[in-house]
Motif scaffolding. Sequence first.
Motif, short mmCIF file in Angstrom:
data_model
loop_
_atom_site.label_atom_id
_atom_site.label_comp_id
_atom_site.label_asym_id
_atom_site.label_seq_id
_atom_site.Cartn_x
_atom_site.Cartn_y
_atom_site.Cartn_z
N ASP A 115 0.96 -1.30 -0.10
CA ASP A 115 -0.05 0.13 0.10
C ASP A 115 0.92 1.40 0.08
OD1 ASP A 115 -2.58 -1.26 0.05
OD2 ASP A 115 -2.13 -1.80 2.35
N ARG A 142 -3.59 -2.58 6.21
CA ARG A 142 -2.48 -2.13 5.31
C ARG A 142 -1.37 -3.15 5.08
NH1 ARG A 142 -1.27 2.61 3.99
NH2 ARG A 142 0.78 2.59 4.84
N TYR A 168 3.88 -0.20 8.51
CA TYR A 168 2.84 -1.32 8.09
C TYR A 168 2.88 -2.23 9.30
CZ TYR A 168 3.74 0.89 3.44
OH TYR A 168 3.76 1.63 2.32
#
Length: 542
Positions: free
Chosen positions: A312, A331, A383
């Motif tokens: 992402d 994510r 993340y």
Amino acid sequence: MPISRRALLTSAAGAATVIPLAGAATPYRGPLRTDPFTLGVASGDPSPDGFVLWTRLAPSPLAEDGLGGMPYRTVPVVWELAADERFRKVVRRGVAPARPDRAHSVHVELDGLAAGREFFYRFRAERWISPVGRTRTAPARWAREPELAMAFVSCSQFEHGYFTAYRRLAEDAPDLILHLGDYQYEYAPDTYNIPGGNPRDHEGPETVTLANYRQRHAQYKTDPDLQAAHAVAPWAVVWDDHETENNWADEVPEQPDPNFLARRVAAFQAYYENMPLRRASVPKGIDMQLYRRLHWGRLATFHMLDTRQYRDDQGCDDGYKDCPAASDPARTITGAEQEAWLLDGFRRSTARWDILGQQVFFGQRDNNSGPQKVLSMDSWDGYQGSRDRITRGWVDAGVRNPVVLTGDVHAHWADDLKLDWNDPTSRTVGTELVCSSITSGGDGADVASGNHSWAAWNPHLRFYNNQRGYVRTRITAESMTADFVVLPYVTRPGAAAHTRATFVIEDRVPGLHKIADNPTPGVAQRSAAPAEDTVRQETERP
């Protein structure tokens, strides 16, 4: 020996796999007037029965059209594999086509060889003979290999210095070399500068077209120190961002660019053409299969990751941020398919050491001493859901010795990996080793304490040094020893290498134990507040 049309189109049965000739240009019949082997030779992705051999023909490697001064014709290239350096015991020989639509690169994918053996290889195009390369097959899958000498590197910005670290690495003659990204940089000359000015310049503009990327890869490959490192051992390569464009994320460029996907296609093709990769990695449009596993007997499994192609977009406009998106469990930095592949690999592993070869910092690095965490959105800190799932995945699978290898940040680091980053006293469940750059960032400086100032509130950060270099490891059933090798300077050639610190990871004991600390003698030292961490040269375009 004369080479027939039939020999060009087919190789000896079982000898090798080469890129097929469908749609190839008319075979080249004229003489090559100058040496086409200016980019050296390489091998890669060793398996128990084979590996890939690579070269690329380029008598004029810096040609603007990216074709290296070659005519737009197919050239037959003879390859030889021998058990000895003088080629008295040739074990395989064949012919592969160097095609213009592949920038006259050659990928020979061999199988059926004896496991755990050293080999030597070379190429011939007409009267020209390439340098000799050394390579090896991996041990048999169930072999109890006594040890592995492995080194890993990253971030070689041609303009920022000389590739002496590659030369020192070649002198170590390891069994296997991992390159963890930023093999080349996309910038136009005089765009990404170090204090005092760059000692070398890029050729050509910022890389956007296929010709640009081919020319840039060729410029890097002309460096004799890099050629020496490629020729001494098989490599396993993965990219980071600069092989395409700074800080790209899947189909999202750093800055708005309607032509980014075309640029990505060009970058991927040039990357394949210039790396010793198997045909499974031949790009298909904007996609390229790069994550994969390498097994070194029962001693080690290398899970080579791609943290760019499926991630992402970075949260909160990137950089160091206090960013809510970082903790969003939806994510991902790996993408769902690669994450599932990795977790399945953990469950199936029978290796003593499971090693992740990947690009960006895995452990937490909080840039703020206060209660709010300020983290790099380009790293795994941005993340956290991905990191938690993968960390818990190796814990739940009972992985015996998980070790994460990292590049990207232009400095040596070593850190213990935690299951709960909100509790500094939580148990250590893995180890991260981070290599400095080959040149990126210029000379840097020795850090006298061997620690970063952030370690005061990030106690899992165990080591830091801001000189250029690489990490050399020795892996056995009982331990993994890591030497953090540094050079006092890279802005002029010829520096000697020095082991700045040595750590050991013991079997079944996650975490680091320092066994040597050797500040570089006779060079300037500094406090631990590096430019690379405060201005983030890796995540923000200069």
